[in-house]
Design a protein around this motif. Structure first.
Motif, PDB file in Angstrom:
ATOM      1  N   LEU A   1      36.830  33.312  42.969  1.00 19.47           N
ATOM      2  CA  LEU A   1      36.760  33.715  44.366  1.00 19.47           C
ATOM      3  C   LEU A   1      38.159  33.545  44.942  1.00 19.47           C
ATOM      4  CD1 LEU A   1      34.896  34.655  46.675  1.00 19.47           C
ATOM      5  CD2 LEU A   1      34.638  32.243  47.296  1.00 19.47           C
ATOM      6  N   VAL A   2      38.783  34.655  45.356  1.00 11.93           N
ATOM      7  CA  VAL A   2      40.149  34.652  45.872  1.00 11.93           C
ATOM      8  C   VAL A   2      40.069  34.721  47.403  1.00 11.93           C
ATOM      9  CG1 VAL A   2      42.399  35.793  45.821  1.00 11.93           C
ATOM     10  CG2 VAL A   2      40.901  35.876  43.800  1.00 11.93           C
TER      11      VAL A   2
ATOM     12  N   THR B   1      46.718  41.245  44.003  1.00 11.45           N
ATOM     13  CA  THR B   1      46.879  41.748  42.642  1.00 11.45           C
ATOM     14  C   THR B   1      46.522  40.659  41.639  1.00 11.45           C
ATOM     15  OG1 THR B   1      49.207  41.102  42.512  1.00 11.45           O
ATOM     16  CG2 THR B   1      48.735  43.331  43.312  1.00 11.45           C
ATOM     17  N   ARG B   2      46.113  41.114  40.453  1.00 12.32           N
ATOM     18  CA  ARG B   2      45.857  40.210  39.326  1.00 12.32           C
ATOM     19  C   ARG B   2      46.783  40.619  38.190  1.00 12.32           C
ATOM     20  NH1 ARG B   2      42.200  42.495  36.457  1.00 12.32           N
ATOM     21  NH2 ARG B   2      40.393  42.156  37.789  1.00 12.32           N
TER      22      ARG B   2
ATOM     23  N   THR C   1      47.040  44.650  38.186  1.00 11.57           N
ATOM     24  CA  THR C   1      45.998  45.476  38.777  1.00 11.57           C
ATOM     25  C   THR C   1      45.835  45.104  40.243  1.00 11.57           C
ATOM     26  OG1 THR C   1      44.813  45.495  36.668  1.00 11.57           O
ATOM     27  CG2 THR C   1      43.553  46.137  38.618  1.00 11.57           C
ATOM     28  N   GLN C   2      45.834  46.109  41.123  1.00  9.00           N
ATOM     29  CA  GLN C   2      45.500  45.850  42.526  1.00  9.00           C
ATOM     30  C   GLN C   2      43.980  45.706  42.598  1.00  9.00           C
ATOM     31  OE1 GLN C   2      45.055  48.884  45.722  1.00  9.00           O
ATOM     32  NE2 GLN C   2      46.929  47.983  46.564  1.00  9.00           N
ATOM     33  N   ILE C   3      43.502  44.533  43.042  1.00 14.23           N
ATOM     34  CA  ILE C   3      42.053  44.317  43.067  1.00 14.23           C
ATOM     35  C   ILE C   3      41.471  44.399  44.479  1.00 14.23           C
ATOM     36  CG2 ILE C   3      41.994  43.013  40.901  1.00 14.23           C
ATOM     37  CD1 ILE C   3      41.855  40.431  42.564  1.00 14.23           C
ATOM     38  N   HIS C   4      42.340  44.365  45.508  1.00 11.05           N
ATOM     39  CA  HIS C   4      41.841  44.474  46.878  1.00 11.05           C
ATOM     40  C   HIS C   4      42.989  44.829  47.804  1.00 11.05           C
ATOM     41  CE1 HIS C   4      38.958  43.927  50.048  1.00 11.05           C
ATOM     42  NE2 HIS C   4      39.675  42.981  50.640  1.00 11.05           N
TER      43      HIS C   4
ATOM     44  N   PHE D   1      37.669  37.830  48.091  1.00 12.93           N
ATOM     45  CA  PHE D   1      37.425  38.800  47.015  1.00 12.93           C
ATOM     46  C   PHE D   1      36.894  38.073  45.791  1.00 12.93           C
ATOM     47  CE2 PHE D   1      38.350  41.500  43.414  1.00 12.93           C
ATOM     48  CZ  PHE D   1      37.815  42.695  43.861  1.00 12.93           C
ATOM     49  N   PHE D   2      35.824  38.595  45.237  1.00  9.45           N
ATOM     50  CA  PHE D   2      35.179  38.013  44.067  1.00  9.45           C
ATOM     51  C   PHE D   2      35.614  38.790  42.836  1.00  9.45           C
ATOM     52  CE2 PHE D   2      31.232  37.484  41.422  1.00  9.45           C
ATOM     53  CZ  PHE D   2      31.466  36.156  41.107  1.00  9.45           C
ATOM     54  N   ASP D   3      36.257  38.110  41.878  1.00 10.78           N
ATOM     55  CA  ASP D   3      36.831  38.786  40.712  1.00 10.78           C
ATOM     56  C   ASP D   3      36.215  38.257  39.426  1.00 10.78           C
ATOM     57  OD1 ASP D   3      38.611  40.611  39.485  1.00 10.78           O
ATOM     58  OD2 ASP D   3      40.039  38.998  39.070  1.00 10.78           O
ATOM     59  N   GLN D   4      35.920  39.171  38.506  1.00  9.12           N
ATOM     60  CA  GLN D   4      35.410  38.827  37.171  1.00  9.12           C
ATOM     61  C   GLN D   4      36.322  39.503  36.152  1.00  9.12           C
ATOM     62  OE1 GLN D   4      30.866  38.844  37.073  1.00  9.12           O
ATOM     63  NE2 GLN D   4      31.277  40.230  38.769  1.00  9.12           N
ATOM     64  N   PRO D   5      37.420  38.848  35.765  1.00  5.81           N
ATOM     65  CA  PRO D   5      38.420  39.513  34.931  1.00  5.81           C
ATOM     66  C   PRO D   5      38.045  39.659  33.460  1.00  5.81           C
ATOM     67  CG  PRO D   5      39.112  37.286  35.432  1.00  5.81           C
ATOM     68  CD  PRO D   5      37.852  37.526  36.206  1.00  5.81           C
TER      69      PRO D   5
END
Length: 151
Positions: free
Chosen positions: A54-55, A75-76, A85-88, A109-113
């Motif tokens: 969770l970012v 970004t991640r 990668t731009q994630i949001h 932002f919720f991320d699952q890489p």
């Protein structure tokens, strides 16, 4: 670990948080292209491929002019594959009639890489028109916090 329930919408995301990493920043943003900010990133290595993150990003500062747009991107960066990668993406607009305005921005932002390679989450900023985010006297300040969820 930190014991808390975290919800994203109405869905409980996961079991307890296993790690929390925070970084703070202060900068003037003068570019119409996304500008990296020193100290505004968090690096960590997932404990498994099913780890979730969770970012949380918050920022505040003044606009350079009375009608300015400011934008941010999260970004991640995956270290082993050297891919970003731009994630949001988001932003805010200030038009208080010719005076500088505070411009708060906030993002969850919720991320699952789905990886175990080292990751760096960053927040970059840009101005969107003739104004700017922050001036020599009124910087933009904020934090990025990444919560790693127990899988």
């Amino acid at each position: 670990g930190i014991i808390m329930a975290i919800f994203y919408g109405s869905t409980e995301l996961s079991k307890p948080v296993t790690r929390m990493v925070t970084s703070s920043f202060s900068a003037d943003i003068t570019s119409t292209s996304y500008q990296a900010v020193t100290g505004h990133s968090v690096s960590l290595t997932p404990q498994g491929t099913n780890c979730k993150f969770l970012v949380v990003m918050e920022t505040h500062g003044t606009m350079q002019t009375g009608s300015s747009n400011g934008m941010f991107e999260i970004t991640r960066y995956k270290h082993s594959s050297a891919s970003t990668t731009q994630i949001h993406e988001g932003g805010a607009y200030a038009n208080p009639g010719g005076i500088r305005a505070l411009m708060p921005m906030f993002s969850l932002f919720f991320d699952q890489p789905s990886t175990t390679e080292q990751l760096t989450y960053s927040v970059n900023f840009k101005k969107h028109n003739g104004g700017g985010l922050g001036t020599a006297n009124f910087n933009v300040n904020g934090t990025i916090t990444v919560f790693e969820m127990e899988s």
